[in-house]
Each structure stands twice: as structure tokens, then as C-alpha cells.
Design an enzyme around this catalytic site. Structure first.
Site, PDB file in Angstrom:
ATOM      1  N   LYS A 179      11.093 -15.130 -11.411  1.00 53.46           N
ATOM      2  CA  LYS A 179      11.021 -14.150 -12.646  1.00 53.46           C
ATOM      3  C   LYS A 179       9.966 -14.803 -13.193  1.00 53.46           C
ATOM      4  O   LYS A 179       8.759 -13.791 -13.795  1.00 53.46           O
ATOM      5  CB  LYS A 179      12.291 -13.338 -13.166  1.00 53.46           C
ATOM      6  CG  LYS A 179      13.055 -13.286 -12.209  1.00 53.46           C
ATOM      7  CD  LYS A 179      12.936 -11.768 -11.989  1.00 53.46           C
ATOM      8  CE  LYS A 179      13.281 -10.723 -10.805  1.00 53.46           C
ATOM      9  NZ  LYS A 179      13.107 -11.599  -9.164  1.00 53.46           N
ATOM     10  N   HIS A 237      14.939 -38.301  -9.195  1.00 51.49           N
ATOM     11  CA  HIS A 237      14.868 -38.608  -7.541  1.00 51.49           C
ATOM     12  C   HIS A 237      13.003 -38.019  -8.459  1.00 51.49           C
ATOM     13  O   HIS A 237      12.655 -37.617  -6.751  1.00 51.49           O
ATOM     14  CB  HIS A 237      15.672 -37.362  -6.423  1.00 51.49           C
ATOM     15  CG  HIS A 237      16.977 -38.027  -6.227  1.00 51.49           C
ATOM     16  ND1 HIS A 237      17.449 -39.366  -5.789  1.00 51.49           N
ATOM     17  CD2 HIS A 237      18.457 -37.348  -6.797  1.00 51.49           C
ATOM     18  CE1 HIS A 237      18.392 -39.923  -5.831  1.00 51.49           C
ATOM     19  NE2 HIS A 237      18.883 -38.661  -6.243  1.00 51.49           N
ATOM     20  N   GLU A 296       6.505 -14.504 -11.837  1.00 52.42           N
ATOM     21  CA  GLU A 296       5.989 -13.665 -11.122  1.00 52.42           C
ATOM     22  C   GLU A 296       5.356 -12.867 -11.979  1.00 52.42           C
ATOM     23  O   GLU A 296       3.758 -11.962 -12.221  1.00 52.42           O
ATOM     24  CB  GLU A 296       7.141 -12.798 -10.695  1.00 52.42           C
ATOM     25  CG  GLU A 296       7.614 -13.092  -9.188  1.00 52.42           C
ATOM     26  CD  GLU A 296       8.319 -11.975  -8.464  1.00 52.42           C
ATOM     27  OE1 GLU A 296       8.287 -11.139  -7.887  1.00 52.42           O
ATOM     28  OE2 GLU A 296       9.769 -11.903  -9.278  1.00 52.42           O
ATOM     29  N   TRP A 299      -3.183  -2.383  -1.623  1.00 57.94           N
ATOM     30  CA  TRP A 299      -2.899  -4.063  -1.532  1.00 57.94           C
ATOM     31  C   TRP A 299      -4.163  -4.665  -1.238  1.00 57.94           C
ATOM     32  O   TRP A 299      -3.492  -4.618   0.189  1.00 57.94           O
ATOM     33  CB  TRP A 299      -1.492  -3.981  -1.236  1.00 57.94           C
ATOM     34  CG  TRP A 299      -1.030  -5.805  -2.131  1.00 57.94           C
ATOM     35  CD1 TRP A 299      -1.142  -5.890  -3.296  1.00 57.94           C
ATOM     36  CD2 TRP A 299      -1.036  -6.748  -1.428  1.00 57.94           C
ATOM     37  NE1 TRP A 299      -0.576  -7.582  -3.058  1.00 57.94           N
ATOM     38  CE2 TRP A 299      -0.725  -8.154  -2.003  1.00 57.94           C
ATOM     39  CE3 TRP A 299      -0.973  -6.803   0.301  1.00 57.94           C
ATOM     40  CZ2 TRP A 299      -1.225  -9.348  -1.180  1.00 57.94           C
ATOM     41  CZ3 TRP A 299      -1.045  -7.902   0.525  1.00 57.94           C
ATOM     42  CH2 TRP A 299      -0.468  -9.482   0.093  1.00 57.94           C
ATOM     43  N   CYS A 312       1.006  -1.042  -0.064  1.00 59.10           N
ATOM     44  CA  CYS A 312       0.247  -0.209  -0.133  1.00 59.10           C
ATOM     45  C   CYS A 312       1.024   1.633  -0.242  1.00 59.10           C
ATOM     46  O   CYS A 312       2.226   1.501   0.782  1.00 59.10           O
ATOM     47  CB  CYS A 312      -0.961  -0.456   0.855  1.00 59.10           C
ATOM     48  SG  CYS A 312      -2.539  -1.302   1.445  1.00 59.10           S
ATOM     49  N   ARG A 357       3.572   0.041  -5.075  1.00 51.66           N
ATOM     50  CA  ARG A 357       3.278  -0.704  -3.503  1.00 51.66           C
ATOM     51  C   ARG A 357       2.234  -1.003  -3.296  1.00 51.66           C
ATOM     52  O   ARG A 357       1.746  -2.338  -2.403  1.00 51.66           O
ATOM     53  CB  ARG A 357       3.540   0.611  -2.711  1.00 51.66           C
ATOM     54  CG  ARG A 357       4.764   1.061  -2.174  1.00 51.66           C
ATOM     55  CD  ARG A 357       4.405   2.337  -1.041  1.00 51.66           C
ATOM     56  NE  ARG A 357       4.583   1.455   0.136  1.00 51.66           N
ATOM     57  CZ  ARG A 357       5.329   1.112   0.700  1.00 51.66           C
ATOM     58  NH1 ARG A 357       6.571   1.422  -0.337  1.00 51.66           N
ATOM     59  NH2 ARG A 357       5.651   0.420   1.793  1.00 51.66           N
ATOM     60  N   ASN A 365      -1.731   1.964   5.919  1.00 55.69           N
ATOM     61  CA  ASN A 365      -0.408   0.391   5.535  1.00 55.69           C
ATOM     62  C   ASN A 365      -0.799  -0.867   6.247  1.00 55.69           C
ATOM     63  O   ASN A 365       0.342   0.218   8.018  1.00 55.69           O
ATOM     64  CB  ASN A 365       0.269   1.237   4.612  1.00 55.69           C
ATOM     65  CG  ASN A 365       1.445   0.193   4.509  1.00 55.69           C
ATOM     66  OD1 ASN A 365       0.132  -1.039   4.392  1.00 55.69           O
ATOM     67  ND2 ASN A 365       2.929   0.131   3.963  1.00 55.69           N
ATOM     68  N   GLY A 366      -0.955  -1.396   5.961  1.00 54.27           N
ATOM     69  CA  GLY A 366      -0.345  -2.727   7.740  1.00 54.27           C
ATOM     70  C   GLY A 366      -1.667  -3.274   7.929  1.00 54.27           C
ATOM     71  O   GLY A 366      -2.743  -3.217   7.344  1.00 54.27           O
ATOM     72  N   GLU A 375      16.083 -18.324  -9.040  1.00 52.49           N
ATOM     73  CA  GLU A 375      16.111 -16.508  -9.387  1.00 52.49           C
ATOM     74  C   GLU A 375      15.151 -16.697  -9.645  1.00 52.49           C
ATOM     75  O   GLU A 375      13.912 -16.569 -10.864  1.00 52.49           O
ATOM     76  CB  GLU A 375      16.637 -16.126  -8.841  1.00 52.49           C
ATOM     77  CG  GLU A 375      17.039 -14.700  -9.810  1.00 52.49           C
ATOM     78  CD  GLU A 375      15.250 -13.884  -8.763  1.00 52.49           C
ATOM     79  OE1 GLU A 375      15.700 -12.715  -9.317  1.00 52.49           O
ATOM     80  OE2 GLU A 375      15.060 -13.824  -8.126  1.00 52.49           O
ATOM     81  N   LYS A 424       5.272  -4.440  -4.205  1.00 51.87           N
ATOM     82  CA  LYS A 424       7.147  -3.726  -4.028  1.00 51.87           C
ATOM     83  C   LYS A 424       8.071  -4.329  -2.732  1.00 51.87           C
ATOM     84  O   LYS A 424       8.332  -5.192  -2.984  1.00 51.87           O
ATOM     85  CB  LYS A 424       6.540  -2.978  -4.925  1.00 51.87           C
ATOM     86  CG  LYS A 424       8.611  -2.401  -4.569  1.00 51.87           C
ATOM     87  CD  LYS A 424       9.299  -3.435  -6.040  1.00 51.87           C
ATOM     88  CE  LYS A 424      10.855  -2.916  -5.483  1.00 51.87           C
ATOM     89  NZ  LYS A 424      11.412  -4.124  -6.854  1.00 51.87           N
TER      90      LYS A 424
END
Length: 611
Positions: free
Chosen positions: A488, A507, A491, A74, A2, A27, A100-101, A484, A606
Site C-alpha cells: 500500500k 539473515h 502503491e 492505460w 482501460c 481503470r 481494452n486488451g 500488504e 484498478k
């Protein structure tokens, strides 16, 4: 998550608030809203969707006034909707709040307020705060004291900004576990979740700390303790970033711009920190003496997401170059485990923003138990930067794309320097130190050569843009980069991807191989090259399509794979700085070809400031 922006001054608030929201949209972008003191009345507009949807709405009924608050959301409590968008208000619609939170005890507070006759309109925890402040105020307390009274009853994390009709020239804000910064201008003051929202207007800022409440007016600001009203003197600081650094500069997306910035990012990360002729790395911010570093027996890295994969690279680096045992733990899990931290252990938390909620929580728990904690962060003034006992800034500059690229690169670069520093205190020779530093200084030019192949990588991606999944595979230093790279792809392109260490294929994962399920191998010519080739042959024998990242001129590799992406040769410990770049570009082009929102992937934000 947020984004919050607030303004009090002599200018029209609405354009400043909308501009601030656009700079904070990374955000969170489920909904957005704005409240402005228009004459003697608070006017609120909010809208589900991106900032543009809100901007379109207010173009019809434009709020005019010299103070206001705004928010981009968000979603946590309550689905994205016009109703659940911030700001939220009290029963009288005369007090408005952005938050925010997460308020953990909101249900308990809500039940108490319902019994007192308060009426709620939304599913959010934030609306409870608005009513709680109203309940505290009751016509008797100032806005500052009402907010303070309410927050003393709250459990959870928050960055909040509040205004009401009775105090048209002031905004009250508070911080506990969520980022907030005060912007100081000429006859104007700001509150924001991130300095990026302030850069067009001021670079003079103040960073309040957790448990503090702030009041801003046109002429001044004050910072006090929530617990005991004590006034706090906070240092005025100058932000080194400028507004030009957060523009796209001709690139289609911030992510692509940030990928192309990586050669300079590495130069910035090592500037003034290496002594090539002596094979030494200098990291003065660690606040550890050479004697203390010589005694180091163990390193513990704590991080989340992409930072966790950077820490995995750090594990390979430090164990290989310094001979010191390294453990890497998810910050989100480690705080719930029994923490076993022996004497002579270096503990690092790694976070791009310096505000990652899980990482902050585990840092505070470890410090509570009496251990020193060091930080690796990108943001001066962040909570991790302030509260750790020392550390290293990565100097990557502002990263706007939600999917981290250049910050990951800078984190690995700093961990290379840490490995060299620790290694030279152990048994790393002068010659080894010189070779690593020399090779590191050559990396920026080698990345430039990879970036020149962007169009070729896009052509490879076109062949696979309609597949449903990928397998990413690597060995040793390649394994965390495979993780990584797969992250990506997930995402930003929403293509499922899994990553494995090559040796684990037999395996279980080998059962997945079929013609329509491609594998991407990291296969530079290093100490595990022959083993990786064997794994490629296993996939090929089962008719799986293979993309490989290998060294320039590797003709034998080119013959056995469907597509080869070439990279320059470097020493094995520095391979991650090169192998990750094609994977970043691969994910980027996949997302563009699949018409995804590269910089703002769905369901993500973010800065992860909630657990």
C-alpha cells in the site's frame, strides 16, 4: 485495464460518454478520447492526460449526436500521447474503435495490411484492428460481419466497441478476456467495461461471454458467437449496486471512504453465513457436499497482488483452524509451472474484479485439466463468477480506489468463514467455533475504534513523510499483513517499502538498519509476541527508528518504540482484520502529505485485464 463506454439512444451522447469515462477513470488515466456521430459524420476528439483534459478540449468544439464511443487508456503498446489515445480509425477515418486488451499477433497483421496499402499513424495494436475491419468490410459486409471477420484473425484479449459512418444508429462490440457489459435502458442501450459507468442510467444489464459479438441500437441488442454466428440468449440481470455507492460521500478520496466502510463490509460479508450458537459457517455457493469437504486434504489458493496476500492470511487460518495443508501461488506464475493438483484438493482463485487476466488464465488451464475451481470475487456477473464451479461473493460493494482496501478486508473475512467451515468438518470443537464466530462479530466495532485514531496516525506519519524507505515486519499472521502494508505504501505514496518475516531479519535485512531507515512492526500480544519483541530490540540496538502496531495499554511496548499505534485485542486468527487498518491509514496519510494522487497512483489501474 482501460475503460470503454458506448451509447446509442435518444439523448445527447457526449455528456453520457464523458460521465461514463469519469466513472471508469480508475481503470486507466494516461489519455482519453471520444467519437460521436455528429449528423452524418464521425467526430473524434482525444487528449493525453486525465478526463478533465479531454473535457476541456471538447468544450471548444462540442460534438453533438445520439450515438458514440469513448475510452480512457492505460498504456500498453505506445506511450501516452494524443496520437496513441483511443479511438483509433481506418484509412478513410470513417470507422472508429476503442479497445481494452492486447492483440498478440498485431505485428503480423500489420505487415499484411501494409502490403495491401494501409497507412498507420500510431504505435498501437488497436489501430491494426481498425484497419483489419476496414479490410474485411471492403464495401460488401455489414459492420457486424466485418468485425466478426476481423476478430477471427486475432490472437489475444479484447473488449472492443466499433462504429462507422455507414451505420449511424448502431455500435458493434465484442469480448474475449476483457470485461464488457450491456446496459439496457428505455429506447437506449449502452456498452461499458464496468457497471459503475451505467448506474446513473440503468441497472438492467446483460453479461456477454468470451467469444461473443454484440450489436446495440436504440431499440434492441443482439449477441452472437464470433465463431459460427449462432445467436445467444443472455439473461437480463439487475445490478444491486446503485450510483450513490460510487460517490465519495464527503470524503476527500475514494480510498479513505472505502477504508471507513470496512466495518459495514465485514457485516455484509458474514450476513446470513454464521450460526453463532453452533459455531458454524455456511457457504452454500461452494457447491461441495459436507462429505466432500470432510475429505479435503489440501487447499490451493491462486491470486495476484493484494488478493495474494489475502490468500496468505487464508493459508495461516486454514492450517491453524482446520489442520489442512494450504499452498498459495501467484496466478501469474502458476500457469507456467507443471501443475500438481492431487485428488481431494480444493482450488480457489481470488480476484476482486473477477476479471484479472492472469487469474482467469490459470483458472481456465486448471479446468482444462479436469479439476474443479472455486472462486472468491466481488463482482456478480464477472468471468470468474460465471466460469468457476462454485465459490463465495465477498459483498464489498464497488471499490473505486485503485489500491484495494475494503475488498482485501472482505476477502479475509470470507477466508475466516471458510477456515471455520473446514475446521468444523475436521477436529475443531463446538467451543472453538463459537469463540471464533463471537470474536468475528465483534470485529466491526473494533475497527471503528481504530478509525477514530486516523488523526493520531496522521501525526505519526508527519514525522516520517520525507524518508526514502521503510521496513515492514511481522510474524505468523502479521507477516502477510506486513507485505500488504508495504505494498500500500509503495502503491500510493511512491515510498519504497519492503516487508519481511521478523525471523528473517538476521539473515540479511538487518544490514539496512540505520537512523534514517524506519521499521514498522506488527506486535499485538499473541503467541509470537515475545519473539517479535526480541526483533524490535535488535533494530533498536542498531539505532533504527521503530513504529509499532500493538494492543491498547501495552506500556512496555510503548517504552521501547518511537511511536505506537494502538489497536484493540482480539483472538490471534482475527488479528489481520485489525492490524491492516492502521497500515491502510498510514499509507493514505503518507500519500496525502506527499501530495500524491491517492485514488489514481501513477502507472497503475484498478482491474488488471492484461498480462
Amino acid at each position: 485495464m482501460c475503460g470503454i463506454i458506448a451509447y446509442v439512444g435518444q439523448k445527447e451522447a457526449t455528456p453520457i460518454l464523458i460521465d461514463g469515462l469519469k466513472r471508469l477513470e480508475y481503470r486507466g488515466y494516461d489519455s482519453a478520447g471520444i467519437a460521436v456521430m455528429d449528423k452524418k459524420k464521425l467526430v473524434c476528439q482525444k487528449k493525453k492526460g486525465r478526463i478533465q483534459a479531454l473535457e476541456d478540449k471538447i468544450s471548444v468544439d462540442y460534438p453533438e449526436g445520439k450515438s458514440g464511443i469513448a475510452h480512457t487508456r492505460w498504456a500498453t503498446h505506445g506511450e501516452p500521447s494524443d496520437l496513441n489515445a483511443h479511438p483509433h480509425f481506418d484509412c478513410q477515418k470513417k470507422l472508429m474503435i476503442v479497445h481494452n486488451g492486447i492483440i498478440e499477433n498485431y505485428q503480423e497483421l500489420k505487415e499484411k495490411l501494409l502490403k495491401k496499402g494501409h497507412k498507420f499513424k500510431t504505435e498501437t495494436d488497436t489501430e491494426v484492428l481498425a484497419h483489419l475491419i476496414e479490410d474485411c468490410q471492403n464495401g460488401k459486409l455489414s459492420l457486424l460481419e466485418s468485425v466478426r471477420c476481423a476478430l477471427k484473425q486475432v490472437e489475444g484479449t479484447y473488449g472492443v466497441a466499433i462504429m462507422n459512418e455507414s451505420n449511424p444508429g448502431e455500435i458493434v462490440a465484442a469480448k474475449n478476456g476483457s470485461p464488457l457489459v450491456i446496459g439496457v435502458g428505455d429506447k437506449e442501450h449502452f456498452i461499458a467495461s464496468d457497471v459503475s459507468a451505467l448506474l446513473p442510467y440503468t441497472r438492467r444489464v446483460v453479461y456477454p461471454r468470451d467469444g461473443e459479438i454484440i450489436k446495440i441500437t436504440q431499440d434492441d441488442f443482439i449477441v452472437r458467437s464470433i465463431s459460427d454466428r449462432t445467436e445467444k440468449q443472455r439473461k437480463l440481470e439487475k445490478v444491486e449496486w446503485d450510483s450513490e455507492m460510487v460517490k465519495k460521500k464527503g470524503f476527500d478520496h475514494f480510498m479513505l471512504k472505502e477504508i471507513f466502510e470496512q466495518p459495514q463490509v465485514i457485516k455484509n460479508a458474514i450476513a446470513g453465513r454464521v450460526i453463532p450458537e453452533e459455531g458454524l459457517a455456511h457457504l452454500g455457493g461452494l457447491n461441495y457436499s459436507d462429505k466432500e469437504l470432510q475429505k479435503t486434504k489440501r487447499v490451493l489458493f491462486l491470486a495476484c497482488g493484494t488478493a495474494y496476500y489475502a490468500a496468505m492470511v487464508g493459508k495461516y487460518l486454514i492450517e491453524e483452524l482446520a489442520g489442512i495443508s494450504v499452498d498459495v501461488e501467484f496466478a501469474s506464475e502458476y500457469r507456467y509451472k507443471r501443475m500438481i493438483i492431487e485428488k481431494d484438493t480444493l482450488v480457489f482463485v481470488i480476484s476482486q474484479s473477477g476479471e484479472t487476466a492472469d487469474t482467469l488464465a490459470v483458472m481456465q488451464e486448471i479446468k482444462r485439466k479436469g479439476h474443479k475451481v472455486l472462486g472468491v470475487s466481488n463482482v456478480v456477473g464477472s468471468t470468474i463468477a460465471r466460469e468457476t464451479d462454485g465459490g463465495v461473493f465477498i459483498h464489498a460493494g464497488p471499490e473505486i480506489g485503485v489500491a484495494s482496501t475494503k475488498a482485501f478486508m472482505a476477502q479475509i473475512t470470507v477466508l475466516v468463514l471458510l477456515a471455520v467451515k473446514l475446521g468444523r468438518h475436521k477436529d475443531m470443537t463446538l467451543k472453538q467455533g463459537q469463540e471464533i464466530i463471537k470474536a468475528l462479530l465483534e470485529i466491526p466495532n473494533k475497527i471503528e475504534a481504530i478509525l477514530e485514531q486516523s488523526a493520531k496516525i496522521k501525526a505519526v506519519v508527519k514525522k516520517y513523510k520525507d524518508v526514502k524507505g521503510f521496513l515492514y515486519l511481522g510474524r505468523k499472521f502479521g507477516y502477510p499483513i506486513a507485505l500488504e502494508g508495504a505494498l500500500k505504501l509503495k502503491e500510493i505514496s511512491y515510498v519504497h517499502a519492503e516487508a519481511y518475516a521478523c525471523g528473517e531479519m538476521k539473515h540479511g535485512p538487518l544490514a539496512l538498519i540505520e537512523p534514517d531507515f524506519p521499521s514498522l512492526f506488527l506486535a499485538p500480544k499473541d503467541s509470537v509476541y515475545e519473539k517479535t519483541i526480541s526483533n524490535i530490540q535488535e533494530v533498536k540496538a542498531r539505532k533504527g527508528k521503530i513504529i509499532a502496531v500493538g494492543n491498547n495499554g501495552d506500556k512496555s511496548l510503548a517504552k521501547m518504540v518511537n511511536d505506537l499505534i494502538e489497536i484493540p485485542k482480539t483472538i490471534e486468527p482475527l488479528e489481520p482484520l485489525l492490524t491492516v487498518v492502521p497500515l491502510q491509514l498510514f499509507a493514505y496519510h503518507m500519500a496525502v502529505l506527499r501530495q500524491c494522487d491517492v485514488d489514481k497512483p501513477r502507472n497503475l489501474a484498478k482491474s488488471v485485464t492484461v498480462e
